[in-house]
Design an enzyme around this catalytic site. Structure first.
Site, mmCIF file in Angstrom:
data_model
loop_
_atom_site.group_PDB
_atom_site.id
_atom_site.type_symbol
_atom_site.label_atom_id
_atom_site.label_comp_id
_atom_site.label_asym_id
_atom_site.label_seq_id
_atom_site.Cartn_x
_atom_site.Cartn_y
_atom_site.Cartn_z
ATOM 1 C CB ALA A 48 -1.376 -0.407 0.572
ATOM 2 C CD GLU A 49 4.273 4.816 2.617
ATOM 3 O OE1 GLU A 49 3.409 4.371 2.677
ATOM 4 O OE2 GLU A 49 5.714 5.745 2.512
ATOM 5 C CE LYS A 135 19.884 -25.582 -21.457
ATOM 6 N NZ LYS A 135 18.495 -25.688 -21.975
ATOM 7 C CD GLU A 192 16.463 -19.349 -20.478
ATOM 8 O OE1 GLU A 192 17.531 -18.995 -20.664
ATOM 9 O OE2 GLU A 192 15.618 -20.056 -21.371
ATOM 10 C CE LYS A 313 26.821 -20.653 -18.385
ATOM 11 N NZ LYS A 313 26.197 -19.435 -17.829
ATOM 12 C CE LYS A 337 18.460 -30.411 -22.030
ATOM 13 N NZ LYS A 337 17.536 -30.117 -22.876
#
Ligand code: IVH
Length: 357
Positions: A48-49, A135, A192, A313, A337
């Site tokens: 609300a503020e 991922k 992403e 990485k 995966k």
């Protein structure tokens, strides 16, 4: 209010100067609150503020439209309806990463072995340091900042040419419209865009109630929202963003940033206001990659967003340069995966029918 303002000796500001000062202070406050709420998940004021101050700024902006700045939180939805999405050629192509088909721990070991072989390391050389990340199962986005201002957001497209979706991306309150002073004159942040699962469920529920179209999964819902021609629609879709890398950046020789590691780069993006997933961590050698794969896999269902694997990485940017690319895929990164998620289904009934033959 600007606390540094000397109210006694400074000349009385004119109405316009006064309004400009007030508007600047309101924008700063609102942008800080939005960052706390959307990026840090730690709101310091009630909604609300926020709304009250937002309206206060809107009133001043209506009185002084020439003082509206592009970083004003009121300017996220521009309201323009595009005729089509314009093509954008990426200054640095948006590449994809090689996917490790082996979903077992051995997938991480195979990647580490490949990197060590490429770098001609001996078995007793120290382990390589990696950064392990989720991922994210959303869509890739490139955000271009010039002199600290968000000037363009583009989808990946075919990696060379994407589509201009700036009008929609501006509505994502997690994405800064303006960067702090230390940021380089040119910065492309890659990451992403996604829709949290809970928000996806709520959106589908709303769509069902209103007799609208429902979406198959959060990724499709996010992709649909990003490619809307009307930013008013995108603004109503609960989109979010995670940063995971860079595109074009001011070179070091021209005063650009000098990162030594990918991890340092991510921490810096975080300090500039970009959301970076809290799961991101450094991992030493294959052993810690395997542990990360297992640990994230075990908690996959508890994450508030969909992932379809993890990404490893090489942390040192010097080693990344040394490893380079192979047919448009970096040798220093890999996607690992998880086995496809199985779902239990119950057959509710079988209807036997006789056909013509
Ligand atoms: S890095 C040069 N990191 O996966 C490497 N990509 O094939 C650039 N993705 O569509 C990508 N999570 O959008 C990277 N933590 C992550 C990622 C990630 C999801 C997506 C990316 C692209 C695909 C790469």
């Amino acid at each position: 209010m600007n606390e540094n303002l000397d109210l006694f000796s400074a000349p009385e500001p004119t109405g316009k100067a006064q309004a400009a000062i007030e508007m600047e202070a309101l924008r700063t406050r609102l942008n800080r609150w939005a960052h706390e709420y959307y990026v840090q998940d730690a709101p310091s004021v009630p909604d609300a503020e926020y709304d009250r101050v937002f309206r206060e700024l809107q009133v001043l902006e209506a009185e002084h439209p020439h003082l509206i700045t592009p970083d004003s939180p009121t300017q996220r939805v521009i309201g323009a309806v595009m005729e089509g999405l314009a093509p954008v050629r990426h200054a640095v192509p948006m590449l994809s990463i090689h996917t490790e088909t082996d979903t077992e721990a051995s997938g991480a070991e195979a990647f580490d072995a490949r990197v060590r072989r490429e770098l001609k390391l001996a078995p007793d050389d120290p382990p390589i340091e990696y950064v392990a990340e989720p991922k994210f199962d959303g869509l890739a986005m490139s955000l271009r900042y010039e002199h600290g201002k968000l000037v363009q957001a583009a989808t990946r497209g075919d990696g060379e040419v994407g589509e201009d979706v700036t009008h929609n991306i501006r509505t994502i309150r997690q994405i800064p419209l303006l960067l702090p002073a230390g940021a380089p004159p040119l910065l492309e942040v890659r990451g992403e865009v996604y829709m949290p699962r809970a928000d996806f469920d709520a959106l589908n529920e709303r769509q069902r109630e209103q007799g609208g179209k429902t979406f198959v999964n959060p990724r499709n819902a996010a992709a649909g929202a990003v490619r809307q021609l009307d930013s008013g629609i995108a603004a109503q879709r609960p989109l979010r963003f995670f940063a995971y890398g860079l595109g074009a950046v001011t070179p070091e020789a021209e005063g650009g940033p000098a990162f030594a590691t990918h991890f340092e780069l991510l921490q810096t993006l975080k300090s500039w206001g970009f959301p970076v997933a809290e799961q991101v961590q450094t991992a030493l050698g294959a052993t810690e990659l395997v542990a990360f794969h297992r640990q994230v896999g075990a908690r996959r269902d508890q994450l508030p967003y969909d992932i379809d694997g993890v990404v490893y990485k090489v942390n040192s940017l010097q080693l990344q340069r040394q490893l380079g690319f192979k047919t448009r895929e970096p040798r220093w990164a890999v996607a690992h995966k998880y086995p496809a998620q199985e779902m239990a289904t119950r057959i509710e009934g079988i209807d036997v029918q006789v056909g013509r033959t």
